[in-house]
Design a protein around this motif. Structure first.
Motif, PDB file in Angstrom:
ATOM      1  N   GLN A  15       0.881  -1.259   0.180  1.00  0.00           N
ATOM      2  CA  GLN A  15      -0.170   0.064   0.046  1.00  0.00           C
ATOM      3  C   GLN A  15       0.989   1.160  -0.012  1.00  0.00           C
ATOM      4  OE1 GLN A  15      -0.845   2.355   2.572  1.00  0.00           O
ATOM      5  NE2 GLN A  15       1.187   1.769   3.840  1.00  0.00           N
ATOM      6  N   MET A  16       1.832   1.217   0.705  1.00  0.00           N
ATOM      7  CA  MET A  16       2.974   2.402   0.711  1.00  0.00           C
ATOM      8  C   MET A  16       3.310   2.888  -0.821  1.00  0.00           C
ATOM      9  SD  MET A  16       6.790   2.621   2.164  1.00  0.00           S
ATOM     10  CE  MET A  16       7.715   1.523   1.019  1.00  0.00           C
ATOM     11  N   TYR A  17       3.846   1.872  -1.731  1.00  0.00           N
ATOM     12  CA  TYR A  17       4.030   2.054  -3.083  1.00  0.00           C
ATOM     13  C   TYR A  17       2.752   2.398  -3.858  1.00  0.00           C
ATOM     14  CZ  TYR A  17       8.850   0.679  -2.151  1.00  0.00           C
ATOM     15  OH  TYR A  17      10.100   0.619  -1.767  1.00  0.00           O
ATOM     16  N   LEU A  18       1.709   1.863  -3.562  1.00  0.00           N
ATOM     17  CA  LEU A  18       0.525   2.160  -4.272  1.00  0.00           C
ATOM     18  C   LEU A  18       0.090   3.713  -4.047  1.00  0.00           C
ATOM     19  CD1 LEU A  18      -1.822  -0.872  -4.048  1.00  0.00           C
ATOM     20  CD2 LEU A  18      -0.711   0.106  -6.051  1.00  0.00           C
ATOM     21  N   ALA A  19       0.216   4.107  -2.567  1.00  0.00           N
ATOM     22  CA  ALA A  19      -0.213   5.406  -2.212  1.00  0.00           C
ATOM     23  C   ALA A  19       0.841   6.379  -3.008  1.00  0.00           C
ATOM     24  CB  ALA A  19       0.061   5.660  -0.734  1.00  0.00           C
ATOM     25  N   MET A  20       2.037   5.834  -3.115  1.00  0.00           N
ATOM     26  CA  MET A  20       2.914   6.972  -4.003  1.00  0.00           C
ATOM     27  C   MET A  20       2.430   7.251  -5.289  1.00  0.00           C
ATOM     28  SD  MET A  20       6.935   6.389  -4.749  1.00  0.00           S
ATOM     29  CE  MET A  20       7.597   6.537  -3.194  1.00  0.00           C
ATOM     30  N   ALA A  21       2.066   6.206  -5.806  1.00  0.00           N
ATOM     31  CA  ALA A  21       1.456   6.602  -7.201  1.00  0.00           C
ATOM     32  C   ALA A  21       0.233   7.396  -7.326  1.00  0.00           C
ATOM     33  CB  ALA A  21       1.287   4.971  -7.961  1.00  0.00           C
ATOM     34  N   VAL A  22      -0.710   6.861  -6.389  1.00  0.00           N
ATOM     35  CA  VAL A  22      -2.150   7.493  -6.227  1.00  0.00           C
ATOM     36  C   VAL A  22      -1.834   9.224  -5.955  1.00  0.00           C
ATOM     37  CG1 VAL A  22      -4.039   7.795  -5.159  1.00  0.00           C
ATOM     38  CG2 VAL A  22      -3.230   5.779  -5.759  1.00  0.00           C
ATOM     39  N   LEU A  23      -0.903   9.326  -4.934  1.00  0.00           N
ATOM     40  CA  LEU A  23      -0.912  10.711  -4.369  1.00  0.00           C
ATOM     41  C   LEU A  23       0.083  11.434  -5.714  1.00  0.00           C
ATOM     42  CD1 LEU A  23      -0.207  10.383  -0.737  1.00  0.00           C
ATOM     43  CD2 LEU A  23      -1.950  11.405  -1.790  1.00  0.00           C
ATOM     44  N   ALA A  24       0.999  10.969  -6.445  1.00  0.00           N
ATOM     45  CA  ALA A  24       1.638  11.381  -7.144  1.00  0.00           C
ATOM     46  C   ALA A  24       0.868  11.851  -8.390  1.00  0.00           C
ATOM     47  CB  ALA A  24       2.875  10.692  -7.851  1.00  0.00           C
ATOM     48  N   ILE A  25      -0.118  11.093  -8.901  1.00  0.00           N
ATOM     49  CA  ILE A  25      -1.044  11.259  -9.948  1.00  0.00           C
ATOM     50  C   ILE A  25      -2.052  12.585  -9.519  1.00  0.00           C
ATOM     51  CG2 ILE A  25      -2.752  10.398 -11.579  1.00  0.00           C
ATOM     52  CD1 ILE A  25      -1.203   7.722 -11.516  1.00  0.00           C
ATOM     53  N   ALA A  26      -2.524  12.242  -8.317  1.00  0.00           N
ATOM     54  CA  ALA A  26      -3.652  13.415  -8.032  1.00  0.00           C
ATOM     55  C   ALA A  26      -3.044  14.541  -7.949  1.00  0.00           C
ATOM     56  CB  ALA A  26      -4.374  12.817  -6.572  1.00  0.00           C
ATOM     57  N   PHE A  27      -1.780  14.739  -7.286  1.00  0.00           N
ATOM     58  CA  PHE A  27      -1.200  16.275  -7.187  1.00  0.00           C
ATOM     59  C   PHE A  27      -0.653  16.710  -8.379  1.00  0.00           C
ATOM     60  CE2 PHE A  27      -1.895  15.138  -2.365  1.00  0.00           C
ATOM     61  CZ  PHE A  27      -2.193  16.388  -2.152  1.00  0.00           C
ATOM     62  N   ALA A  28      -0.349  15.904  -9.409  1.00  0.00           N
ATOM     63  CA  ALA A  28       0.322  16.269 -10.518  1.00  0.00           C
ATOM     64  C   ALA A  28      -0.240  17.566 -10.987  1.00  0.00           C
ATOM     65  CB  ALA A  28       0.081  15.086 -11.499  1.00  0.00           C
TER      66      ALA A  28
END
Length: 241
Positions: A15-28
């Motif tokens: 979930q740590m790596y999934l969260a990285m992807a989700v937040l990176a895309i959301a804040f992009a």
């Protein structure tokens, strides 16, 4: 019980790596147009990892001392990815001196570039130091807290590795105070292991070293401060060499 810890640790890592992807895309969209957006994304990610680490693995995180808010060099002990997250989360505008290859890592690399992290090619010592100094000076237009790991890599608890002169050269060039940071996080988040152990992970911001000292004196004082703090924190957690 140990089997449950392994399972929960695996869930945490995924979930740590999934969260990285989700937040990176959301804040992009925000991050593309404003450095504030990049910092918001990265601070949100650090907060999420620290929160889920406590919930899933029973590992609490504590920051001691006074995190700097002004322009300084932060020279820290590096034991695992956790000390990176905790230090960055504690300061308003951190930027790292980091391995050049990490700048090409998906999501992490793009955000590192956005906040002016400094890439270093560790294989070419002389050229790497010269380029690092030039890149740091170029990045001074965007003030913040420059985070560097004087030993140049993660060092497991109980292992001794030399402090590299690059930190001293930056200290001399920038003319800024240097804040040493000790830690014990490697006891709970081991290098190259999925298992996350319960306990209290600590990073400790120590009194700053004033600018203007000879490099040799500075390096000796820095090493003494960081190692003494880290050893005391590890002993507090029950570690014995």
């Amino acid at each position: 019980m140990l089997a449950i810890r392994w399972i929960l640790s695996l869930i945490f890592v995924v979930q740590m790596y999934l969260a990285m992807a989700v937040l990176a895309i959301a804040f992009a969209p925000w991050a593309l147009f404003s450095r504030k957006g990049a910092y918001a994304a990265m601070h949100a990610y650090c907060a999420w990892v620290i929160f889920t680490l406590r919930i899933l693995c029973g590992l609490r995180c504590e920051v001691r001392g006074t995190p700097p808010t002004e322009e300084v060099i932060i020279a820290a002990k590096h034991q695992s990815f956790l000390d990176i997250l905790m230090i960055f989360h504690a300061v308003p505008h951190g930027k790292f001196v980091m391995k050049a290859e990490l700048m090409w890592t998906p999501f992490l690399g793009q955000y590192a570039r956005r906040i002016d992290c400094i890439p270093v090619n560790r294989g070419k010592r002389g050229a790497a130091i010269a380029k690092m100094k030039a890149d740091v000076m170029a990045g001074t237009a965007n003030p913040g807290q420059l985070i560097i790991y004087p030993q140049g890599t993660r060092v497991a608890p109980g292992v001794s590795r030399p402090y590299k002169v690059g930190t001293g050269l930056l200290y001399e060039q920038l003319g800024q105070p240097c804040v040493p940071v000790g830690t014990n996080v490697g006891l709970f988040w081991p290098k190259r292991s999925i298992l996350r152990k319960p306990g209290l992970a600590v990073v400790e911001f120590l009194p700053p070293i004033a600018p203007g000292k000879p490099i040799a004196d500075f390096m000796g004082e820095l090493e003494q401060a960081v190692e003494s703090s880290s050893n005391a924190l590890m002993a507090e957690a029950g570690f014995r060499v």
